[in-house]
Design a protein around this motif. Structure first.
Motif, PDB file in Angstrom:
ATOM      1  N   UNK A  87       9.193   7.529 -29.036  1.00 17.16           N
ATOM      2  CA  UNK A  87       8.210   8.499 -28.510  1.00 17.16           C
ATOM      3  C   UNK A  87       8.121   9.401 -29.635  1.00 17.16           C
ATOM      4  N   UNK A  88       9.134   9.751 -30.551  1.00 14.05           N
ATOM      5  CA  UNK A  88       9.268  10.593 -31.488  1.00 14.05           C
ATOM      6  C   UNK A  88       9.655  11.979 -31.017  1.00 14.05           C
ATOM      7  N   UNK A  89       9.962  12.123 -29.708  1.00 11.86           N
ATOM      8  CA  UNK A  89      10.565  13.233 -29.230  1.00 11.86           C
ATOM      9  C   UNK A  89      11.942  13.789 -29.549  1.00 11.86           C
ATOM     10  N   UNK A  90      11.858  15.014 -30.074  1.00  9.44           N
ATOM     11  CA  UNK A  90      13.108  15.540 -30.499  1.00  9.44           C
ATOM     12  C   UNK A  90      13.849  15.946 -29.292  1.00  9.44           C
ATOM     13  N   UNK A  91      15.393  15.452 -29.195  1.00 11.96           N
ATOM     14  CA  UNK A  91      16.157  16.188 -28.350  1.00 11.96           C
ATOM     15  C   UNK A  91      17.389  17.191 -29.032  1.00 11.96           C
ATOM     16  N   UNK A  92      17.453  18.330 -29.061  1.00 10.10           N
ATOM     17  CA  UNK A  92      18.210  19.098 -30.000  1.00 10.10           C
ATOM     18  C   UNK A  92      19.491  19.473 -28.928  1.00 10.10           C
ATOM     19  N   UNK A  93      20.886  19.659 -29.760  1.00  9.52           N
ATOM     20  CA  UNK A  93      21.952  20.084 -29.195  1.00  9.52           C
ATOM     21  C   UNK A  93      22.783  20.741 -30.099  1.00  9.52           C
ATOM     22  N   UNK A  94      23.632  21.572 -29.606  1.00 12.29           N
ATOM     23  CA  UNK A  94      24.637  22.398 -30.011  1.00 12.29           C
ATOM     24  C   UNK A  94      26.027  22.167 -29.764  1.00 12.29           C
ATOM     25  N   UNK A  95      26.950  22.176 -30.762  1.00 13.13           N
ATOM     26  CA  UNK A  95      28.306  22.046 -30.352  1.00 13.13           C
ATOM     27  C   UNK A  95      28.733  23.409 -29.621  1.00 13.13           C
ATOM     28  N   UNK A  96      29.554  23.098 -28.584  1.00  9.43           N
ATOM     29  CA  UNK A  96      29.943  24.301 -27.860  1.00  9.43           C
ATOM     30  C   UNK A  96      31.712  24.248 -27.955  1.00  9.43           C
TER      31      UNK A  96
END
Length: 180
Positions: free
Chosen positions: A129-138
């Protein structure tokens, strides 16, 4: 969740309540006591035995003793280790603030982390889909998925570099995605 388990978690989770942060679960190595019917859904809802946990204080308490090991996610105390199911990642980044040169994320558990070398931002892109899924390390091996509205704020802050949108925090440039 048995009353004994909850009582034990409450006794070791005082770190969060007194401002010291989550319990030092990385130091504890109890035997695996089995599985608990606890699911953290991809949308961030914590479910116990098929029902949402309606008390935010209980969810925050459980989050203080959460750890990710190579074989999965666990609630860990000095004497118990219970495997749980996490559909994506356990936390959500629900806010971002620019504080000087840093981007500071706030999670749905109230934890704040400044993006940088110790707390990198990463973006996965769905190949179909080209959909981005962003994350940040906690902390530890735990991440927060950056909520869509927060990601839009990051995109608004982004600069263009080599055909990619990037944000800078903690002296590091983090790529958000290609410009098409």
């Amino acid at each position: 969740m048995t009353p004994d388990t909850l009582s034990l978690i409450q006794s070791v989770a005082g770190h969060a309540e007194d401002g010291r942060g989550p319990a030092p679960v990385h130091l504890w190595n109890p035997d695996n006591c089995g599985e608990m019917d606890l699911v953290i859904r991809a949308d961030g809802v914590w479910m116990h035995e098929g029902s949402p946990i309606g008390r935010p204080q209980l969810v925050r308490l459980l989050a203080t003793v959460l750890r990710k090991d190579p074989d999965g996610y666990y609630l860990v105390t000095p004497v118990e280790k219970l495997k749980i199911t996490v559909e994506d990642v356990p936390f959500r980044a629900v806010r971002v603030d620019r504080e000087g040169d840093d981007l500071v994320f706030t999670t749905d558990m109230g934890e704040r982390v400044a993006a940088g070398a110790e707390h990198p931002v990463r973006v996965e892109t769905d190949s179909a889909t080209g959909e981005p899924t962003p994350y940040v390390h906690v902390r530890g091996d735990l991440e927060a998925r950056i909520e869509r509205s927060v990601f839009y704020e990051l995109v608004e802050m982004a600069a263009l570099a080599d055909g990619r949108m990037t944000v800078r925090s903690g002296g590091i440039d983090f790529a958000l995605g290609a410009v098409t």
